[in-house]
Design an enzyme around this catalytic site. Structure first.
Site, PDB file in Angstrom:
ATOM      1  N   GLY A   9       0.794  -1.225   0.000  1.00 45.91           N
ATOM      2  CA  GLY A   9       0.000   0.000   0.000  1.00 45.91           C
ATOM      3  C   GLY A   9       0.828   1.278   0.000  1.00 45.91           C
ATOM      4  O   GLY A   9       0.472   2.262  -0.659  1.00 45.91           O
ATOM      5  N   ASN A  10       1.980   1.250   0.698  1.00 42.36           N
ATOM      6  CA  ASN A  10       2.770   2.481   0.803  1.00 42.36           C
ATOM      7  C   ASN A  10       3.444   2.876  -0.514  1.00 42.36           C
ATOM      8  O   ASN A  10       3.870   4.010  -0.674  1.00 42.36           O
ATOM      9  CB  ASN A  10       3.803   2.364   1.919  1.00 42.36           C
ATOM     10  CG  ASN A  10       4.787   1.249   1.658  1.00 42.36           C
ATOM     11  OD1 ASN A  10       4.392   0.150   1.288  1.00 42.36           O
ATOM     12  ND2 ASN A  10       6.043   1.531   1.822  1.00 42.36           N
ATOM     13  N   LYS A 127     -12.174  -9.942   5.787  1.00 43.65           N
ATOM     14  CA  LYS A 127     -11.309  -8.902   5.239  1.00 43.65           C
ATOM     15  C   LYS A 127     -12.010  -7.537   5.286  1.00 43.65           C
ATOM     16  O   LYS A 127     -13.022  -7.335   4.612  1.00 43.65           O
ATOM     17  CB  LYS A 127     -10.980  -9.279   3.796  1.00 43.65           C
ATOM     18  CG  LYS A 127     -10.210  -8.246   3.044  1.00 43.65           C
ATOM     19  CD  LYS A 127      -8.796  -8.700   2.806  1.00 43.65           C
ATOM     20  CE  LYS A 127      -7.993  -7.635   2.129  1.00 43.65           C
ATOM     21  NZ  LYS A 127      -6.575  -7.770   2.418  1.00 43.65           N
ATOM     22  N   LYS A 208      -3.397  -9.820  -1.795  1.00 38.97           N
ATOM     23  CA  LYS A 208      -2.506  -9.520  -2.920  1.00 38.97           C
ATOM     24  C   LYS A 208      -1.177 -10.282  -2.842  1.00 38.97           C
ATOM     25  O   LYS A 208      -0.584 -10.604  -3.873  1.00 38.97           O
ATOM     26  CB  LYS A 208      -2.263  -8.019  -3.060  1.00 38.97           C
ATOM     27  CG  LYS A 208      -1.341  -7.414  -2.022  1.00 38.97           C
ATOM     28  CD  LYS A 208      -0.099  -6.826  -2.645  1.00 38.97           C
ATOM     29  CE  LYS A 208       0.900  -6.277  -1.670  1.00 38.97           C
ATOM     30  NZ  LYS A 208       0.855  -6.416  -0.265  1.00 38.97           N
ATOM     31  N   LYS A 270       2.412 -12.407   3.689  1.00 44.23           N
ATOM     32  CA  LYS A 270       3.684 -12.237   2.968  1.00 44.23           C
ATOM     33  C   LYS A 270       4.587 -13.449   3.204  1.00 44.23           C
ATOM     34  O   LYS A 270       5.189 -13.984   2.275  1.00 44.23           O
ATOM     35  CB  LYS A 270       4.410 -10.960   3.411  1.00 44.23           C
ATOM     36  CG  LYS A 270       3.645  -9.685   3.075  1.00 44.23           C
ATOM     37  CD  LYS A 270       4.415  -8.451   3.479  1.00 44.23           C
ATOM     38  CE  LYS A 270       3.484  -7.273   3.692  1.00 44.23           C
ATOM     39  NZ  LYS A 270       2.545  -7.025   2.606  1.00 44.23           N
TER      40      LYS A 270
HETATM   41  P1  ADP Z   1       1.361  -3.894   2.675  1.00 47.57           P
HETATM   42  O1  ADP Z   1       0.455  -2.797   2.254  1.00 47.57           O
HETATM   43  O2  ADP Z   1       2.750  -3.741   2.182  1.00 47.57           O
HETATM   44  O3  ADP Z   1       0.790  -5.268   2.430  1.00 47.57           O
HETATM   45  P2  ADP Z   1       0.898  -4.382   5.536  1.00 47.57           P
HETATM   46  O4  ADP Z   1       0.560  -3.291   6.466  1.00 47.57           O
HETATM   47  O5  ADP Z   1      -0.180  -5.352   5.155  1.00 47.57           O
HETATM   48  O6  ADP Z   1       1.549  -3.691   4.258  1.00 47.57           O
HETATM   49  O7  ADP Z   1       2.118  -5.248   6.126  1.00 47.57           O
HETATM   50  C1  ADP Z   1       3.329  -4.636   6.532  1.00 47.57           C
HETATM   51  C2  ADP Z   1       3.337  -4.349   8.034  1.00 47.57           C
HETATM   52  O8  ADP Z   1       3.425  -5.568   8.765  1.00 47.57           O
HETATM   53  C3  ADP Z   1       4.504  -3.563   8.560  1.00 47.57           C
HETATM   54  O9  ADP Z   1       4.294  -2.180   8.426  1.00 47.57           O
HETATM   55  C4  ADP Z   1       4.598  -3.979  10.041  1.00 47.57           C
HETATM   56  O10 ADP Z   1       4.014  -3.000  10.882  1.00 47.57           O
HETATM   57  C5  ADP Z   1       3.718  -5.221  10.117  1.00 47.57           C
HETATM   58  N1  ADP Z   1       4.322  -6.381  10.782  1.00 47.57           N
HETATM   59  C6  ADP Z   1       3.609  -7.260  11.513  1.00 47.57           C
HETATM   60  N2  ADP Z   1       4.375  -8.253  11.970  1.00 47.57           N
HETATM   61  C7  ADP Z   1       5.626  -8.024  11.520  1.00 47.57           C
HETATM   62  C8  ADP Z   1       6.871  -8.737  11.669  1.00 47.57           C
HETATM   63  N3  ADP Z   1       6.946  -9.877  12.333  1.00 47.57           N
HETATM   64  N4  ADP Z   1       7.968  -8.207  11.075  1.00 47.57           N
HETATM   65  C9  ADP Z   1       7.883  -7.061  10.373  1.00 47.57           C
HETATM   66  N5  ADP Z   1       6.723  -6.342  10.184  1.00 47.57           N
HETATM   67  C10 ADP Z   1       5.601  -6.824  10.763  1.00 47.57           C
HETATM   68 MG    MG Z   2      -1.031  -6.069   3.337  1.00 51.94          MG
END
Ligand code: ADP
Ligand code: MG
Length: 307
Positions: A9-10, A127, A208, A270
């Site tokens: 998203g970022n 979701k 995604k 992820k």
């Molecule tokens: P995206 O839009 O890239 O999918 P998300 O917000 O869904 O982003 O996922 C990324 C976020 O996951 C990071 O900003 C972080 O705050 C969070 N996060 C949760 N658990 C972990 C972890 N174990 N290690 C790193 N980041 C984590």
């Molecule tokens: Mg995400």
């Protein structure tokens, strides 16, 4: 060498996930530099992306204008965001390529992703999509949607079924192999079910990261690069004993997963995508930040997940 690059998203809406159009162009301009770097180094690239803020904005517009124009179902909104975001990425990348003298063409492919209509997710929507509503608004919406309590109010919950296969993967593969940069499976792809020879859209949102993994395996990618807003995956994330992972085997990652280090709505999918990618023949999955994309490809940043 082929890579699927999944943009979080970022990449388009910044840390605060603002769907404002100028913001999307300016954020994507920064991201374009990282992609250009990979192209310059000979990579053939497929780009996937999320669509949370954009699809949320469209849902609001459907609701606000429902007495003037017929509201569109969620799968159509998914298609609309693939066009919208595809356009933004295409233009920003083309401009970046031109300024760096890179001669590569870019295409966005509207992508459908097959899901199982018997997927348990349809019985249990989890979701959150769209904006946060007040209790009174939520009461009204409950007639047509499943609502879930979140920070600051209520959001519509939709099913998030597992992606089974990518309908357009052969086209995407062909384009990538001929050197075209392809944007595909946006927002996790448009969820469709197959009945005999007939496809039809369903109201759901596919994760995604999981859709990116399916695509990466189906096109035979060497690398799945998941770009988000942290440089590395951590264990004990956010705690005093937090530890960054530079590399890990799929067995180690599965162990950490079981121990609950990766929450379902963010890092969980992820890591799951990375593990599945390797299990299905991928060589290397990398999770890192957009700024560190190329450094990670060179092996000097990010979390590398391998056999
Ligand atoms: P995206 O839009 O890239 O999918 P998300 O917000 O869904 O982003 O996922 C990324 C976020 O996951 C990071 O900003 C972080 O705050 C969070 N996060 C949760 N658990 C972990 C972890 N174990 N290690 C790193 N980041 C984590
Ligand atoms: Mg995400």
């Amino acid at each position: 060498m082929k890579a699927v690059v999944a943009l979080g998203g970022n990449a388009l809406t910044g840390k605060k996930r603002e769907a404002d159009i100028n913001k999307q162009f300016s954020e994507m301009k920064k991201t374009a530099g990282s992609i250009a770097r990979m192209i310059k180094n000979g990579w053939h690239i497929g780009i996937t992306h999320g669509n949370g803020p954009q699809v949320g904005a469209l849902m609001l517009q459907q609701k606000a204008a429902m007495d003037i124009v017929p509201p569109m179902p969620l799968h159509v909104l998914g298609a609309l965001t693939q066009g919208e975001i595809g356009y933004i990425i295409q233009q920003c990348l083309l401009n970046e390529f031109k300024s760096q003298g890179i001669e590569r063409e870019i295409a966005t492919v509207i992508t459908q992703v097959i899901v199982n209509e018997k997927d348990e997710a349809f019985k249990n929507p989890t979701k959150p999509v769209g904006p946060v509503y007040s209790s009174t608004e939520a009461e009204n919406l409950r007639k047509s949607y499943v609502m879930g309590k979140v920070e600051g109010g209520w959001r519509i919950l939709v099913p998030s079924p597992k992606p089974l296969s990518i309908v357009e993967s052969e086209i995407i593969k062909g384009l990538m192999e001929s050197g075209i940069v392809v944007i595909a499976a946006g927002g996790g792809g448009i969820p469709v079910v197959r009945k005999g020879n007939i496809l039809h859209g369903v109201d759901a949102v596919i994760d995604k990261d999981l859709a990116s993994q399916k695509l990466a395996n189906e096109i035979g990618a060497d690398v799945l690069l998941i770009l988000t807003d942290v440089e590395r995956v951590c264990i004990n994330y956010g705690r005093e004993n937090q530890e960054e992972l530079e590399e890990a085997s799929i067995e180690e990652m599965e162990e950490y997963m079981k121990e609950g280090h990766f929450p379902p709505g963010s890092m969980g999918p992820k890591v799951e995508a990375a593990i599945n990618f390797i299990k299905n023949g991928g060589k290397r999955a990398i999770i890192t930040s957009i700024e560190n994309a190329w450094k990670a490809m060179e092996g000097n940043a990010g979390t590398h997940i391998h056999r």
